[in-house]
Design an enzyme around this catalytic site. Structure first.
Site, short mmCIF file in Angstrom:
data_model
loop_
_atom_site.label_atom_id
_atom_site.label_comp_id
_atom_site.label_asym_id
_atom_site.label_seq_id
_atom_site.Cartn_x
_atom_site.Cartn_y
_atom_site.Cartn_z
N CYS A 86 49.21 37.42 41.76
CA CYS A 86 48.23 38.85 41.54
C CYS A 86 49.12 40.06 42.41
CB CYS A 86 46.92 38.59 42.17
SG CYS A 86 46.90 37.99 43.86
N ASN B 255 48.19 38.71 46.85
CA ASN B 255 48.37 37.34 47.09
C ASN B 255 47.43 36.98 48.23
OD1 ASN B 255 50.86 34.86 47.88
ND2 ASN B 255 49.18 34.54 46.70
N CYS C 64 43.70 37.58 47.53
CA CYS C 64 42.58 37.48 46.84
C CYS C 64 42.46 36.55 45.83
CB CYS C 64 41.72 38.69 46.61
SG CYS C 64 41.29 39.95 48.17
N ARG C 65 42.88 37.07 44.55
CA ARG C 65 43.03 36.15 43.26
C ARG C 65 43.78 35.16 43.43
NH1 ARG C 65 43.83 41.46 39.90
NH2 ARG C 65 45.05 41.94 41.67
N SER C 66 45.06 35.29 43.53
CA SER C 66 46.03 34.55 43.01
C SER C 66 45.89 32.99 44.20
CB SER C 66 47.58 34.76 43.02
OG SER C 66 47.72 35.46 44.25
N ASP D 54 40.33 42.89 40.39
CA ASP D 54 40.71 43.23 41.81
C ASP D 54 39.48 43.10 42.41
OD1 ASP D 54 41.86 43.33 44.16
OD2 ASP D 54 43.37 44.83 43.32
P1 4NP Z 1 44.74 40.54 45.39
O1 4NP Z 1 43.87 41.55 45.76
O2 4NP Z 1 45.94 40.95 44.43
O3 4NP Z 1 43.78 39.72 44.50
O4 4NP Z 1 45.45 39.64 46.40
C1 4NP Z 1 44.60 42.58 46.58
C2 4NP Z 1 44.81 42.36 47.90
C3 4NP Z 1 45.45 43.72 48.68
C4 4NP Z 1 45.52 44.84 47.95
C5 4NP Z 1 45.20 44.88 46.59
C6 4NP Z 1 44.89 44.03 45.75
N1 4NP Z 1 46.36 46.00 48.80
O5 4NP Z 1 46.18 46.87 48.21
O6 4NP Z 1 46.29 45.85 49.95
#
Ligand code: 4NP
Length: 162
Positions: free
Chosen positions: A8, A11, A13-15, A125
């Site tokens: 994702c 790294n 939240c989703r992945s 997201d």
């Molecule tokens: P992820 O979510 O891609 O599912 O881990 C996010 C975590 C952090 C950020 C964006 C999306 N960020 O912009 O810091």
């Protein structure tokens, strides 16, 4: 051994949620010697960080433990190390394809291509959203993980029969 990498943006939240859920299903199926799981982010902001506490709490409610996971950034070498690179959204797909070597052996797909009960192509997201976002992410990830496990089990059985 089949190696699966979930990708994702951050790294956190989703992945890592997909990592924990799918690894748990692999363990319950007794396939941990045959299927190896990892996750990574296309961005580097959260490298070394534990998963987002909202993601961990939502996963823990459903029996998935994310506490040991730490974020790392996706690298071009992952194309040579993993059999499956499963991304959460189209941006992730474009970002990793920009790093792909001219030839590699990995199957690169949107993770929700495996989902049976969701017609969406992307895991949204949840980072900037509220709690229900994390529940929906888990619903999607559990569904796609079950189908992915069925698919890989068939692959392993086919390989064993050869
Ligand atoms: P992820 O979510 O891609 O599912 O881990 C996010 C975590 C952090 C950020 C964006 C999306 N960020 O912009 O810091």
């Amino acid at each position: 051994m089949i190696k699966v990498l979930f990708v994702c943006l951050g790294n956190i939240c989703r992945s890592p949620t997909a990592h924990a859920v799918f690894e748990t299903l692999v363990g319950r199926a007794g396939l941990q010697q045959q299927i190896q799981v990892d996750s990574a982010g296309t961005g580097d902001w959260h490298v070394g960080h534990a998963p987002d506490t909202r993601a961990s709490a939502a996963a823990a409610e459903r029996g998935f433990d994310m506490r040991a996971l730490r974020a790392r950034q996706f690298r071009a070498a992952d194309f040579g190390e993993f059999d499956y690179i499963l991304v959460m959204d189209e941006n992730n797909l474009a970002d990793i394809q920009a790093l792909a070597p001219a030839s590699h052996r990995a199957t690169v797909k949107l993770f929700l291509d495996y989902a049976r009960h969701f017609s969406e192509r992307e895991v949204p997201d949840p980072y900037y959203g509220a709690e229900p976002g994390f529940e929906r992410v888990l619903d999607m990830i559990e569904d796609a993980s079950q189908a992915l496990l069925c698919s890989l089990r068939e692959t392993l059985e086919r390989e064993a029969a050869e």
